[in-house]
Write an enzyme that holds these catalytic residues in place. Structure first.
Site, short mmCIF file in Angstrom:
data_model
loop_
_atom_site.label_atom_id
_atom_site.label_comp_id
_atom_site.label_asym_id
_atom_site.label_seq_id
_atom_site.Cartn_x
_atom_site.Cartn_y
_atom_site.Cartn_z
N GLY A 93 0.78 -1.23 0.00
CA GLY A 93 0.00 0.00 0.00
C GLY A 93 0.81 1.28 0.00
N GLN A 94 2.15 1.16 -0.09
CA GLN A 94 2.96 2.38 -0.12
C GLN A 94 2.79 3.10 -1.45
OE1 GLN A 94 7.17 1.81 0.69
NE2 GLN A 94 7.54 4.02 0.84
N HIS A 100 7.77 6.93 5.72
CA HIS A 100 6.92 7.71 6.61
C HIS A 100 6.12 6.78 7.51
CE1 HIS A 100 4.88 6.96 2.81
NE2 HIS A 100 3.75 6.88 3.49
N HIS A 102 2.67 6.44 9.63
CA HIS A 102 1.32 6.98 9.82
C HIS A 102 0.97 6.84 11.31
CE1 HIS A 102 -0.05 6.69 5.46
NE2 HIS A 102 0.96 5.84 5.44
P1 5GP Z 1 1.50 5.60 1.77
O1 5GP Z 1 0.35 5.11 0.96
O2 5GP Z 1 2.71 5.83 0.91
O3 5GP Z 1 1.78 4.78 2.99
O4 5GP Z 1 1.05 7.00 2.35
C1 5GP Z 1 1.13 8.18 1.64
C2 5GP Z 1 0.25 9.16 2.35
O5 5GP Z 1 0.55 10.46 1.86
C3 5GP Z 1 -1.25 8.94 2.07
O6 5GP Z 1 -1.94 8.71 3.30
C4 5GP Z 1 -1.69 10.22 1.40
O7 5GP Z 1 -2.98 10.65 1.79
C5 5GP Z 1 -0.62 11.22 1.83
N1 5GP Z 1 -0.40 12.29 0.88
C6 5GP Z 1 -0.35 12.18 -0.48
N2 5GP Z 1 -0.11 13.38 -1.02
C7 5GP Z 1 -0.01 14.27 0.00
C8 5GP Z 1 0.25 15.68 0.06
O8 5GP Z 1 0.44 16.37 -0.95
N3 5GP Z 1 0.28 16.25 1.29
C9 5GP Z 1 0.08 15.52 2.44
N4 5GP Z 1 0.13 16.19 3.59
N5 5GP Z 1 -0.15 14.19 2.43
C10 5GP Z 1 -0.19 13.57 1.22
#
Ligand code: 5GP
Length: 114
Positions: A93-94, A100, A102
């Site tokens: 899901g990345q 990062h 969450h």
């Molecule tokens: P991943 O899916 O990689 O674990 O998490 C990426 C996270 O980044 C997602 O929860 C998504 O909502 C967040 N995200 C994507 N684009 C942006 C952005 O432009 N600004 C912020 N603050 N969060 C973002």
């Protein structure tokens, strides 16, 4: 060519974000698409692509990220009631390939997480 990730752009101030914490090594900001009433992302400033690319040299930094998120959650009123998630790789899901964590809180969480 600009091959910076979205989060490198946030770290560099090129893209705005609601920043809650910042120091020399880490930054924390609100997720733009929150999956809970409290949803904060904590990132290292150094561009580690994902947790599985981290090394023994990153151990202190990884610990700091956990402590930073925990402290922010506590200050927001969610001490002892938050979830921490790391999506490691596209299949998990990345979507942003800059490590990062969450931190989510403010609602009930199911298990298994899905
Ligand atoms: P991943 O899916 O990689 O674990 O998490 C990426 C996270 O980044 C997602 O929860 C998504 O909502 C967040 N995200 C994507 N684009 C942006 C952005 O432009 N600004 C912020 N603050 N969060 C973002």
């Amino acid at each position: 060519m600009n091959d910076k990730t979205l989060f490198e752009k946030i770290i560099g101030g090129e893209i705005p974000a609601e920043i809650l914490y910042e120091d020399e090594v880490a930054i924390a900001f609100k997720d733009i698409n929150p999956q809970a009433p409290f949803h904060v992302l904590v990132c290292p400033k150094t561009p580690i692509k994902m947790l599985s690319k981290s090394t023994v040299e990153d151990e202190k930094l990884l610990g700091s990220l956990m402590r930073i998120g925990s402290s922010i959650a506590e200050k927001a009123g969610f001490k002892d009631k938050f979830r921490v998630v790391v999506n490691n790789g596209a299949e998990a899901g990345q979507t942003v390939f800059h490590l990062h964590l969450h931190f989510l809180a403010g609602r009930d969480f199911a298990w298994p997480p899905g």
